[in-house]
Design an enzyme around this catalytic site. Structure first.
Site, mmCIF file in Angstrom:
data_model
loop_
_atom_site.group_PDB
_atom_site.id
_atom_site.type_symbol
_atom_site.label_atom_id
_atom_site.label_comp_id
_atom_site.label_asym_id
_atom_site.label_seq_id
_atom_site.Cartn_x
_atom_site.Cartn_y
_atom_site.Cartn_z
ATOM 1 N N LYS A 175 20.122 5.077 24.935
ATOM 2 C CA LYS A 175 20.960 4.093 24.262
ATOM 3 C C LYS A 175 21.823 3.354 25.288
ATOM 4 O O LYS A 175 22.361 3.984 26.199
ATOM 5 C CB LYS A 175 21.836 4.844 23.250
ATOM 6 C CG LYS A 175 22.549 3.958 22.287
ATOM 7 C CD LYS A 175 23.378 4.771 21.313
ATOM 8 C CE LYS A 175 24.439 3.893 20.708
ATOM 9 N NZ LYS A 175 25.547 4.631 20.159
ATOM 10 N N LYS A 197 -4.407 -23.645 18.220
ATOM 11 C CA LYS A 197 -4.988 -22.316 17.999
ATOM 12 C C LYS A 197 -6.373 -22.413 17.349
ATOM 13 O O LYS A 197 -6.986 -21.399 17.056
ATOM 14 C CB LYS A 197 -4.028 -21.470 17.150
ATOM 15 C CG LYS A 197 -2.649 -21.278 17.814
ATOM 16 C CD LYS A 197 -1.771 -20.263 17.124
ATOM 17 C CE LYS A 197 -0.342 -20.314 17.666
ATOM 18 N NZ LYS A 197 0.534 -19.286 17.131
ATOM 19 N N ASP A 241 7.858 -13.713 19.271
ATOM 20 C CA ASP A 241 7.292 -14.457 20.393
ATOM 21 C C ASP A 241 7.777 -13.890 21.730
ATOM 22 O O ASP A 241 7.156 -14.076 22.756
ATOM 23 C CB ASP A 241 7.705 -15.934 20.312
ATOM 24 C CG ASP A 241 7.016 -16.631 19.146
ATOM 25 O OD1 ASP A 241 5.870 -16.259 18.837
ATOM 26 O OD2 ASP A 241 7.628 -17.533 18.547
ATOM 27 N N LYS A 244 0.091 -26.603 15.948
ATOM 28 C CA LYS A 244 -0.350 -25.191 16.003
ATOM 29 C C LYS A 244 -1.791 -25.058 15.530
ATOM 30 O O LYS A 244 -2.585 -24.323 16.109
ATOM 31 C CB LYS A 244 0.541 -24.323 15.099
ATOM 32 C CG LYS A 244 1.872 -23.994 15.719
ATOM 33 C CD LYS A 244 2.740 -23.177 14.793
ATOM 34 C CE LYS A 244 4.186 -23.265 15.267
ATOM 35 N NZ LYS A 244 5.129 -22.624 14.380
ATOM 36 N N ASN A 248 13.097 -10.295 12.926
ATOM 37 C CA ASN A 248 13.339 -11.536 12.182
ATOM 38 C C ASN A 248 13.404 -11.239 10.694
ATOM 39 O O ASN A 248 13.242 -10.094 10.274
ATOM 40 C CB ASN A 248 12.256 -12.568 12.510
ATOM 41 C CG ASN A 248 10.883 -12.056 12.130
ATOM 42 O OD1 ASN A 248 10.588 -11.829 10.955
ATOM 43 N ND2 ASN A 248 10.042 -11.842 13.131
ATOM 44 N N PHE A 296 -0.277 -19.028 9.823
ATOM 45 C CA PHE A 296 0.888 -19.389 9.014
ATOM 46 C C PHE A 296 1.924 -19.952 9.960
ATOM 47 O O PHE A 296 2.032 -19.493 11.105
ATOM 48 C CB PHE A 296 1.427 -18.152 8.279
ATOM 49 C CG PHE A 296 0.561 -17.753 7.119
ATOM 50 C CD1 PHE A 296 -0.706 -17.236 7.339
ATOM 51 C CD2 PHE A 296 0.992 -17.939 5.817
ATOM 52 C CE1 PHE A 296 -1.531 -16.899 6.280
ATOM 53 C CE2 PHE A 296 0.172 -17.599 4.739
ATOM 54 C CZ PHE A 296 -1.092 -17.077 4.977
HETATM 55 N N1 CTP Z 1 1.588 -15.455 15.855
HETATM 56 C C1 CTP Z 1 0.882 -14.483 16.502
HETATM 57 N N2 CTP Z 1 1.378 -13.880 17.619
HETATM 58 C C2 CTP Z 1 2.565 -14.235 18.093
HETATM 59 C C3 CTP Z 1 3.318 -15.229 17.444
HETATM 60 C C4 CTP Z 1 2.802 -15.829 16.329
HETATM 61 O O1 CTP Z 1 -0.210 -14.155 16.067
HETATM 62 N N3 CTP Z 1 3.032 -13.626 19.187
HETATM 63 C C5 CTP Z 1 1.010 -16.095 14.663
HETATM 64 C C6 CTP Z 1 1.763 -15.854 13.365
HETATM 65 O O2 CTP Z 1 1.267 -14.711 12.711
HETATM 66 C C7 CTP Z 1 1.476 -17.114 12.573
HETATM 67 C C8 CTP Z 1 1.288 -18.158 13.634
HETATM 68 O O3 CTP Z 1 1.046 -17.464 14.850
HETATM 69 O O4 CTP Z 1 0.265 -17.019 11.843
HETATM 70 C C9 CTP Z 1 2.418 -19.101 13.813
HETATM 71 O O5 CTP Z 1 3.588 -18.417 14.092
HETATM 72 P P1 CTP Z 1 4.924 -19.177 14.466
HETATM 73 O O6 CTP Z 1 5.926 -18.213 14.970
HETATM 74 O O7 CTP Z 1 5.316 -20.101 13.355
HETATM 75 O O8 CTP Z 1 4.413 -20.091 15.592
HETATM 76 P P2 CTP Z 1 4.386 -20.005 17.143
HETATM 77 O O9 CTP Z 1 3.003 -20.406 17.549
HETATM 78 O O10 CTP Z 1 4.875 -18.689 17.613
HETATM 79 O O11 CTP Z 1 5.365 -21.194 17.534
HETATM 80 P P3 CTP Z 1 6.975 -21.351 17.414
HETATM 81 O O12 CTP Z 1 7.543 -19.964 17.237
HETATM 82 O O13 CTP Z 1 7.366 -22.003 18.668
HETATM 83 O O14 CTP Z 1 7.216 -22.238 16.219
#
Ligand code: CTP
Length: 410
Positions: free
Chosen positions: A289, A342, A279, A338, A210, A324
């Site tokens: 490859k 969490k 995620d 969230k 990302n 975050f």
């Molecule tokens: N985070 C994490 N582990 C993951 C995904 C996210 O620890 N596998 C943490 C990020 O570091 C951040 C928080 O979760 O502090 C929120 O991340 P974000 O991607 O915005 O939220 P998600 O809970 O993954 O929800 P979505 O992607 O559906 O918005």
């Protein structure tokens, strides 16, 4: 924070170089101003190289009779832009001029033109120091609120022994920090910060990732270090310079980040999860490859572990966990969900669809969300400033709970 450092003539002028370093270490920008006499003892080049700014030596720019009015105006603009003016070493002559409002060179003109607090660190021969004229001048300066960092006693360059030796750069720096209200209020904390993106391999050369640059996480690490915390930084792949942190660990995938975070979380009193962790990851990453002749590949994804949720669930008493959230729509509702799911101490939410916020820019526009429904909306500011606000909240939480972070060995 910006400070002007006035260096006047004296053997101790070289010690001002160490002072520049100490101030910069806490993130203070230093503009050095030298008197003509100071240049007999140390060259402006030394200070220019250390401070990263051209040293101001003349009122009207370089060269005899150059009469550069532009540079004079520019120099005077410095008077308005500084947060403090420290003169180290300050000779008896400079102190006398400052006490009586004489402005016959750039350093003393700045002393008159600025409204910023003034700190002086005198250095001179013991007889000059003890002379009634000098002591009376110091009294005048003190009565105006000038902070005097008294010289030490000892062997002096002139061969005499007594008071007059420039105070140590560390004690002068301390006086500046106190004046600027730069605190070490996180000295008892061990702060684990995650930063940057993760990369989830598709095959030997390709990956899913990302747009995270790591800037927010690195700013948090830097701001926490400056405030005295022991910082453990776990970073995904970024183009950022590694910061000065006692523990700096680079990882690539979400699984590696999970392992590193679990390991370091044991020692951490605060966990700031600024990383943009993937995620999902490709379920069957190929060892070699993927070849074009094999046709269009079908990529199946599987979820990664939500590290934040896991860490929050396992948290120890007194451990503060901050998340975050990067959102593109319904910022407050999504981020609030969230925060609750969490079970975080608070959450830093930013709308990454806004210009000047989120990925790969130096500024951010965030809202801090708390479990009691409180919201702190911050205006657009640098990521370092955002980091300062996040850390202020850590201090607030500690104050409220009365639980202090325990520094443990890692
Ligand atoms: N985070 C994490 N582990 C993951 C995904 C996210 O620890 N596998 C943490 C990020 O570091 C951040 C928080 O979760 O502090 C929120 O991340 P974000 O991607 O915005 O939220 P998600 O809970 O993954 O929800 P979505 O992607 O559906 O918005």
């Amino acid at each position: 924070m910006r400070v002007a450092l006035g260096v006047s003539g004296g053997i101790a002028a070289y010690k001002a170089a160490e002072l520049v370093r100490l101030l910069q270490d806490k993130g203070v920008e230093v503009q050095v101003v030298m008197t003509r006499n100071a240049r007999e003892f140390i060259t402006p080049l030394t200070f220019a190289a250390l401070s990263g700014h051209k040293v101001i030596t003349e009122m009207f720019g370089e060269g005899q009779g150059s009469g550069n009015v532009e540079s004079a105006i520019e120099h005077i603009a410095l008077a308005q832009s500084i947060d403090a003016f420290v003169v180290a070493p300050a000779t008896a002559n400079v102190l006398a001029k400052m006490a009586h409002g004489i402005a016959d060179d750039f350093l003393t003109t700045l002393g008159l033109a600025t409204k910023a607090p003034l700190i002086v660190a005198p250095a001179m021969n013991v007889n000059m120091w003890e002379h009634t004229a000098t002591q009376e001048n110091l009294e005048i300066l003190r009565s105006r609120g000038v902070r005097v960092v008294s010289p030490d006693e000892g062997y002096l360059a002139c061969g005499m022994t007594g008071a007059g030796r420039l105070a140590s750069p560390a004690s002068i720096a301390q006086a500046v920090f106190e004046t600027l209200n730069i605190r070490e209020d996180l000295a008892k904390e061990v702060i684990l910060v995650t930063a940057g993106p993760t990369e989830e391999p598709l095959d030997a050369v390709r990956y899913l990732s990302n747009r995270s640059s790591g800037k927010m996480g690195y700013a948090l690490a830097e701001a926490a270090r400056r405030r005295g915390a022991r910082v453990l930084l776990v970073s995904g792949p970024t183009r950022m310079e590694p910061p000065t942190a006692p523990v700096f660990e680079r990882i690539r995938t979400a699984a590696e980040m999970e392992e590193a975070v679990s390991r370091h979380a044991v020692a951490a009193t605060v966990i700031l999860m600024a990383a943009a962790v993937a995620d999902f990851r490709p379920a069957n990453a190929q060892i070699g490859k993927i070849k074009k002749q094999d046709g269009i590949p079908r990529v199946e994804l599987e979820p990664t572990v939500d590290i934040l949720a896991e860490i929050s669930q396992r948290r120890r008493n007194g451990q503060i966990v901050v998340g975050f959230a990067a959102e593109t729509e319904d910022l407050i509702e999504n981020a609030g969900a969230k925060l609750r799911a969490k079970r975080l101490d608070f959450l830093v939410a930013n709308d990454v669809s806004k210009k000047d916020a989120g990925f790969d820019v130096d500024t951010n526009i965030v809202t801090l969300l708390f479990p009691d429904g409180r919201k702190v909306e911050l205006k657009k500011m640098s990521k370092l400033e955002v980091a300062g606000h996040v850390l202020d909240q850590i201090v607030e939480i500690r104050k409220k709970s009365g639980v202090r972070g325990q520094k443990s060995e890692v």
